[in-house]
Design an enzyme around this catalytic site. Structure first.
Site, PDB file in Angstrom:
ATOM      1  CD  GLU A  86      -1.302  -6.553   4.836  1.00  0.00           C
ATOM      2  OE1 GLU A  86      -0.784  -6.908   4.043  1.00  0.00           O
ATOM      3  OE2 GLU A  86      -1.470  -5.402   5.263  1.00  0.00           O
ATOM      4  CG  HIS A 143      -3.559  -3.294   2.946  1.00  0.00           C
ATOM      5  ND1 HIS A 143      -3.077  -2.905   3.800  1.00  0.00           N
ATOM      6  CD2 HIS A 143      -4.080  -2.440   2.723  1.00  0.00           C
ATOM      7  CE1 HIS A 143      -2.543  -1.762   4.172  1.00  0.00           C
ATOM      8  NE2 HIS A 143      -3.471  -1.335   3.118  1.00  0.00           N
ATOM      9  CB  CYS A 164      -1.081  -0.152   1.286  1.00  0.00           C
ATOM     10  SG  CYS A 164      -2.555   0.933   0.949  1.00  0.00           S
TER      11      CYS A 164
HETATM   12  N1  GLN Z   1      -1.741   7.130   2.747  1.00  0.00           N
HETATM   13  C1  GLN Z   1      -1.395   5.902   2.262  1.00  0.00           C
HETATM   14  C2  GLN Z   1      -3.424   6.459   0.981  1.00  0.00           C
HETATM   15  O1  GLN Z   1      -4.033   6.595   1.660  1.00  0.00           O
HETATM   16  C3  GLN Z   1      -1.760   4.596   1.754  1.00  0.00           C
HETATM   17  C4  GLN Z   1      -2.716   4.059   2.782  1.00  0.00           C
HETATM   18  C5  GLN Z   1      -2.358   2.527   3.930  1.00  0.00           C
HETATM   19  O2  GLN Z   1      -1.306   2.165   3.058  1.00  0.00           O
HETATM   20  N2  GLN Z   1      -3.365   2.273   4.145  1.00  0.00           N
HETATM   21  O3  GLN Z   1      -3.750   5.329  -0.053  1.00  0.00           O
END
Ligand code: GLN
Length: 540
Positions: free
Chosen positions: A510, A508, A382
């Site tokens: 995970e 994500h 992410c």
């Molecule tokens: N801050 C980034 C976004 O909002 C990544 C978010 C995250 O890593 N969950 O897109």
């Protein structure tokens, strides 16, 4: 007829109440029974999405996009069931609903009160889960500790339900702490006695006590004492000892006879417990002898709870690759003062996890640069994906000052930016791009090799995206986008084919990793670290 098992905690938080809940669920599942789980969280937030993981632990994302308490992650990992937003009830949700109904005139003429209106709503929500899931047994875990003011309406709802449901249809399991004071050298049951007293004062009599004992098994003498003071049978006092992996806990409690006792108390008609599958899963963790060392470079690095799912996914991947995974957390802010090299050199691989905001971001970018240029196996998740884009833009494309507008709204090269629909967002709660979304995977790529499918679904939690204006240039610089959103084409997976292992995902993965089926990107990272360490050539 559904039966209910309520799980409460006493003495202090962090006793592993969630793990006991998972273990009970597993004991019932291996007997062929259908279970579901609800976590009741007494805080006033509507969901965990707006809370700082540093204080509250990881925000776990469900398929339906709900941002849940991290215990729901444990439930999914142990029980292999997909939960929904119905499985997490917070005081915030309950009060919001009741107050809205009051404004709409739903209680005309009445004085709206905690008892019965709030408690009725809690009971209604619990019974709704039964209806929706068709569970034969619903496990209901109450967050916090008995005695907390916020928890009282939930405990009162449990008390009412124990009366309303027929006799023998509900069970109360109370998890407490039995410490050993070094100077005295013997286990102390007094905190347990007090917390049970507290519970009984609000009308709840536990049926089973689980004593968290960090120091070993509870001796008979203390078991007897707890039983006597808590008004439970001696055979209903169990010990929750330290186990590794944590997936051992259901087996440990089963060996003490907990599964059979629950069946007896609730008069359930389960089949004979069949642990063979679960034992196979647990044994894979034990079989691994050699280890790889992986650094998680992030912002909340000091607190393991912030990255529970990431940690577990790495361990699952280790068990499947035949190695143990030693995890170190590194605060990337330190890299902004000192260099990356000395620290990262000692690791077989690096993971840059999800995150928010400016703090530590430059350190993460430097970490990524080091991994890319020194061929250290790397997985970006992410924010780790977005900052990999920034690193490539700056150092391979030469775009000076390139950044995500999250960190630098005035950057001359907004390679990661908000989409128009995110710019319009007013409220911050529950408005990110959330939950399970389809991703197209390009054939003949590392991602395809790992997933073995051209269409996957993974869970998301982000606002920012790779800016389409830079897609072509990034690809010209050597970045391969091996996955994109099936809904709008936005880039979702990045890989650098010349490196031994360099993969980053906008989603994500995970959250969907299970001990018996590791997440493909995590498996890829751990397997690559292990192979590279053993001098094996890169597979593709
Ligand atoms: N801050 C980034 C976004 O909002 C990544 C978010 C995250 O890593 N969950 O897109």
């Amino acid at each position: 007829m559904t039966k209910f098992i309520f799980i409460t905690g006493g003495v202090l938080s962090g006793l592993g109440k969630g793990m006991v809940t998972c273990s009970i669920g597993k004991m019932l599942q291996v007997r062929g029974l259908k279970v579901s789980v609800v976590k009741c969280d007494p805080y006033l937030n509507v969901d965990a999405g707006t809370m700082n993981p540093y204080i509250h632990g990881e925000v776990f994302v469900l398929d339906d996009g709900y941002e849940a308490d991290m215990d729901l992650g444990a439930y999914e990992r142990f029980l292999g069931i997909e939960l929904t937003r119905l499985n997490n009830i917070t005081s915030g949700q309950v009060y919001q609903h009741v107050i809205k109904k009051e404004r709409e005139g739903g209680y005309l003429g009445q004085c709206v009160q905690i008892i019965p209106h709030i408690t009725d709503e809690i009971k209604h929500k619990l019974r709704q889960v039964v209806k929706y899931t068709g569970a034969e047994i619903l496990l209901v875990e109450c967050g916090g500790t008995v005695g907390d003011i916020e928890g009282l309406p939930f405990l009162e709802a449990f008390r009412q339900m124990r009366l309303e449901e027929h006799r023998g249809e509900t069970l109360l399991v109370h998890v407490t702490l039995v410490p050993v004071l070094k100077a005295v050298g013997e286990p102390k049951t007094k905190p347990t006695q007090h917390s049970v007293k507290e519970l009984r004062a609000i009308g709840l009599q536990p049926d089973i006590i689980v004593a968290r004992c960090e120091w070993g098994r509870l001796p008979e003498e203390q078991k007897k004492k707890i039983a006597l003071y808590s008004n439970v049978e001696e055979r209903a006092v169990f010990t929750s000892v330290n186990v590794d992996p944590i997936y051992e806990l259901p087996l440990a409690l089963e060996r003490e006879g907990m599964g059979d006792l629950i069946i007896e108390y609730l008069q359930l008609k389960g089949s004979k417990a069949d642990w063979s599958q679960w034992e196979k899963v647990v044994n894979r963790f034990h079989d691994a002898k050699e280890a790889v060392n992986i650094a998680i470079c992030g912002k909340y690095a000091e607190l393991a709870d912030c990255y529970v799912s990431v940690n577990e996914a790495l361990k699952h991947a280790g068990a499947a690759s035949g190695c143990k995974v030693n995890i170190s957390w590194i605060e990337t802010e330190t890299f902004e003062k000192s260099g990356v090299t000395e620290t990262i050199r000692n690791f077989d691989g690096v993971l840059v996890p999800g995150g928010f905001g400016q703090r530590g971001a430059e350190g993460k970018i430097r970490t990524i640069e080091y991994c890319r240029t020194h061929d250290v196996p790397f997985l970006g998740i992410c924010y780790g994906f977005q900052l990999s884009i920034v690193e490539i833009a700056r150092n391979l494309l030469g775009l000076k000052g390139a950044h995500s507008t999250e960190c630098d709204p005035d950057t001359p090269h907004a390679v990661v930016d908000l989409l128009p629909e995110q710019r319009r967002v007013g409220e911050l709660g529950g408005t990110m791009r959330l939950g399970s979304r389809p991703v197209v995977v390009k054939k003949n790529t590392l991602a395809y090799k790992l997933y073995g499918s051209e269409l996957i679904r993974e869970r998301h939690r982000h606002r920012w995206e790779v800016n389409p204006d830079y897609w072509d240039r990034l690809e010209d610089a050597g970045a391969v986008f091996s996955g994109w959103s099936a809904e709008g084409g936005m880039k979702e997976i990045l890989e650098l084919p010349d490196n031994y292992f360099f993969l980053a995902t906008q989603f994500h993965p995970e959250f969907k990793s299970r001990p018996w089926s590791p997440s493909p990107p995590y498996y890829g990272l751990v397997k690559s670290c292990f192979d590279k360490k053993r001098g094996m050539l890169k597979p593709i």
